[in-house]
Design a protein around this motif. Structure first.
Motif, PDB file in Angstrom:
ATOM      1  N   ASP A 147       0.830  -1.199   0.000  1.00 53.52           N
ATOM      2  CA  ASP A 147       0.000   0.000   0.000  1.00 53.52           C
ATOM      3  C   ASP A 147       0.870   1.257   0.000  1.00 53.52           C
ATOM      4  O   ASP A 147       1.858   1.353   0.727  1.00 53.52           O
ATOM      5  N   ASN A 178      -0.459  -0.650  -4.856  1.00 53.40           N
ATOM      6  CA  ASN A 178      -1.812  -0.225  -4.515  1.00 53.40           C
ATOM      7  C   ASN A 178      -1.791   1.243  -4.109  1.00 53.40           C
ATOM      8  O   ASN A 178      -1.125   1.618  -3.145  1.00 53.40           O
ATOM      9  N   GLU A 235      -3.234   3.751  -2.251  1.00 56.08           N
ATOM     10  CA  GLU A 235      -4.157   3.801  -1.125  1.00 56.08           C
ATOM     11  C   GLU A 235      -4.727   5.199  -0.891  1.00 56.08           C
ATOM     12  O   GLU A 235      -5.744   5.337  -0.205  1.00 56.08           O
ATOM     13  N   SER A 252      -3.005   0.034  -8.648  1.00 59.80           N
ATOM     14  CA  SER A 252      -4.387  -0.382  -8.448  1.00 59.80           C
ATOM     15  C   SER A 252      -5.151   0.694  -7.695  1.00 59.80           C
ATOM     16  O   SER A 252      -4.664   1.249  -6.707  1.00 59.80           O
ATOM     17  N   ASN A 257      -9.340  -0.201  -3.798  1.00 49.29           N
ATOM     18  CA  ASN A 257      -9.136  -0.252  -2.350  1.00 49.29           C
ATOM     19  C   ASN A 257     -10.211   0.572  -1.654  1.00 49.29           C
ATOM     20  O   ASN A 257     -10.921   1.358  -2.289  1.00 49.29           O
ATOM     21  N   ALA A 281      -7.658  -6.711 -10.511  1.00 45.64           N
ATOM     22  CA  ALA A 281      -7.562  -5.986  -9.237  1.00 45.64           C
ATOM     23  C   ALA A 281      -8.970  -5.727  -8.723  1.00 45.64           C
ATOM     24  O   ALA A 281      -9.824  -5.238  -9.462  1.00 45.64           O
ATOM     25  N   THR A 307     -11.419  -5.039  -4.795  1.00 47.91           N
ATOM     26  CA  THR A 307     -11.459  -4.876  -3.342  1.00 47.91           C
ATOM     27  C   THR A 307     -12.712  -5.537  -2.784  1.00 47.91           C
ATOM     28  O   THR A 307     -13.781  -5.499  -3.409  1.00 47.91           O
ATOM     29  N   HIS A 344      -7.633  -6.551  -2.691  1.00 49.45           N
ATOM     30  CA  HIS A 344      -7.632  -5.797  -1.432  1.00 49.45           C
ATOM     31  C   HIS A 344      -8.583  -6.563  -0.526  1.00 49.45           C
ATOM     32  O   HIS A 344      -9.801  -6.400  -0.609  1.00 49.45           O
ATOM     33  N   HIS A 403      -3.255  -7.074  -0.655  1.00 48.91           N
ATOM     34  CA  HIS A 403      -3.097  -5.848   0.119  1.00 48.91           C
ATOM     35  C   HIS A 403      -4.173  -5.765   1.198  1.00 48.91           C
ATOM     36  O   HIS A 403      -5.054  -6.600   1.271  1.00 48.91           O
ATOM     37  N   HIS A 404      -4.090  -4.740   2.008  1.00 45.16           N
ATOM     38  CA  HIS A 404      -5.069  -4.317   3.014  1.00 45.16           C
ATOM     39  C   HIS A 404      -4.709  -4.706   4.437  1.00 45.16           C
ATOM     40  O   HIS A 404      -5.131  -4.036   5.370  1.00 45.16           O
TER      41      HIS A 404
END
Length: 349
Positions: free
Chosen positions: A51, A80, A82, A125, A128, A176, A178, A217, A248-249
Motif C-alpha cells: 500500500d 496499490n 491507497e 491499483s 481499495n 484488481a 477490493t 484488497h 493488500h489491506h
C-alpha cells in the motif's frame, strides 16, 4: 456506508496497537523459491509493492540504494494507490486525523523519484477502500492525475474486471478488486472493481494473456495470518487460472501459499505508511515481491522464481526511511527477525 462487519470494527484498534500472530499457521510456503531448473533463457521481472500513501510522510521518503536497485531491475512495478491524488482535500478534518487519505501529485512524483520507480514502468491499483475518501470528485481527479503522469491503472470499473498491460516481452492480465469499501455501494461499484469472482470475468479478457495475476484488497487488517475465507478465495482464484496473487489491506506482512502452480502472497504490508504516523513497529515491516516470469516459447508465462524482500519503514521526522531488514541493528533487528521467523518459519535466521 462501509461494509465492514461489527466484529471487524471492534477489533480494529486492538489489532492496530498489537498486530496479531493468531490464526491458522499451517500449510504455507517459503518466502522465496526457484521453480524452474534450469532457469529460462529469457525472463520478465515483476515487482509488487504494498500500500502506498502519504499519511506518514509529509515529504518524500528516503530509500536505501539496495531497495531502489531492486525496483529499478523490474520490467513492471505494481502497487496499490491507497490515497486519492488531490491538490486540496475535501474531507479536511478526516485527512488531518489520518482517517481519510490524500496525497498531492507532487508528493507522488517526488516519492517515485526517491525510490527509483520509473513512471512508465508503474501500474497502480485503485481497487481499495480509501480511493473515494475525497469523494467522487477526488476519484476523478486521481484518475486524471495518473493519466497525466503516464502511470497505468488497474482496478477501475470502467476498465473491466481484467485489465491487460505489457511487461517486457509478456502480456499480463491484472484482476484488481477490493472486498472492502468506505463509501456507499452504488457510487463505489460504479467506479471501483469489486469483481472478486473469477467465474464472472469475461473470457475474452483473459484468453491470450501470458500470465493472469490477481491484485486483491482483502482479508482483515493487522493480522499476520489470513483468515479462512481469504484462503478459500485464493484457492478459487487458482482454480480459475490465476497463477499469481499479490494481496493488500492487512498493513502487515503475511505468508506465501503455493496452490498447484500458483503463487499467492497474501499481504505485502505497506510500502509507504498508510495507518498513522505513530504506528507500532510490526506494521512498519514491509515487503517487495519480486517474480521472474519465463518469456521462453516453451514455458512462456510460467513463474520461474519468486522472493519476498523485507524492509523496514523507519520514522525520520516528517517522512520515512526505507531500509532493508539486513541493514538494521541492535534490538530492532532482533525483534524484526523474530517476527519474520514467526510468520515465515522457513525464513533464514
Amino acid at each position: 456506508m462501509s461494509n465492514y462487519p461489527l466484529s471487524y470494527r471492534l477489533s480494529w484498534l486492538p489489532r492496530f496497537l498489537k498486530p496479531s500472530l493468531g490464526g491458522d499457521t499451517n500449510g504455507f510456503a517459503a518466502p522465496a523459491a526457484s521453480l524452474m531448473d534450469p532457469p529460462p533463457a529469457r525472463m520478465v521481472r515483476l515487482a509488487f509493492i504494498g500500500d502506498l500513501s502519504a499519511v506518514a510522510n509529509r515529504t518524500a521518503p528516503e530509500c536505501d540504494p539496495a531497495i531502489a536497485a531492486l525496483l529499478a531491475s523490474a520490467d513492471l512495478v505494481i502497487g496499490n494507490c491507497e490515497s486519492p491524488i488531490v491538490e486540496r482535500p475535501s474531507a479536511v478534518m478526516g485527512t488531518r486525523l489520518g482517517t481519510h487519505h490524500a496525497m498531492t501529485e507532487r508528493f507522488l512524483v517526488d516519492a517515485l523519484t526517491a525510490v527509483g520507480i520509473a513512471r512508465d514502468r508503474l501500474v497502480l491499483s485503485l481497487a481499495n477502500n480509501h480511493v473515494l475518501d475525497q469523494g467522487t470528485a477526488g476519484f476523478e481527479e486521481t484518475v486524471a492525475a495518473l493519466k497525466r503522469l503516464g502511470i497505468r491503472t488497474i482496478g477501475t470499473s470502467a476498465g473491466g474486471p481484467v485489465q491487460r498491460h505489457a511487461a517486457g516481452l509478456l502480456t499480463i492480465g491484472f484482476a484488481a478488486f477490493t472486498l472492502w469499501r468506505n463509501a456507499d455501494e452504488p457510487e463505489f461499484r460504479a467506479r471501483v472493481s469489486m469483481a472478486s469472482d473469477p467465474a464472472e470475468w469475461p473470457r475474452e479478457a483473459i484468453a491470450d494473456v501470458d500470465l493472469l495475476c490477481a491484485v486483491p484488497h482483502w482479508d482483515w487488517e493487522f493480522r499476520h495470518f489470513p483468515r479462512q475465507p481469504t484462503r478459500a478465495l485464493a484457492r478459487r482464484l487458482a482454480g480459475h487460472g490465476v497463477r499469481l496473487v499479490a494481496g493488500h489491506h492487512a498493513h502487515v506482512v503475511q505468508p506465501v501459499d503455493r496452490i498447484g502452480d500458483s503463487v499467492v502472497a497474501y499481504g505485502l504490508g505497506d510500502f509507504l505508511g498508510t495507518a498513522f504516523v505513530k504506528q507500532p513497529w510490526p506494521g512498519r515491516i514491509g515487503s517487495i515481491l519480486a517474480v521472474d516470469v519465463s518469456a521462453d516459447a516453451a514455458t512462456r508465462g510460467m513463474i520461474a522464481a519468486y522472493r519476498l524482500h523485507f524492509f523496514m519503514r523507519l520514522g525520520a521526522g516528517g517522512h520515512e526511511r526505507l531500509v532493508p531488514v539486513e541493514a538494521l541493528d541492535g534490538a530492532m533487528k532482533r525483534r524484526v527477525a523474530a517476527r519474520l521467523k514467526a510468520v515465515f518459519p522457513d525464513q533464514p535466521g
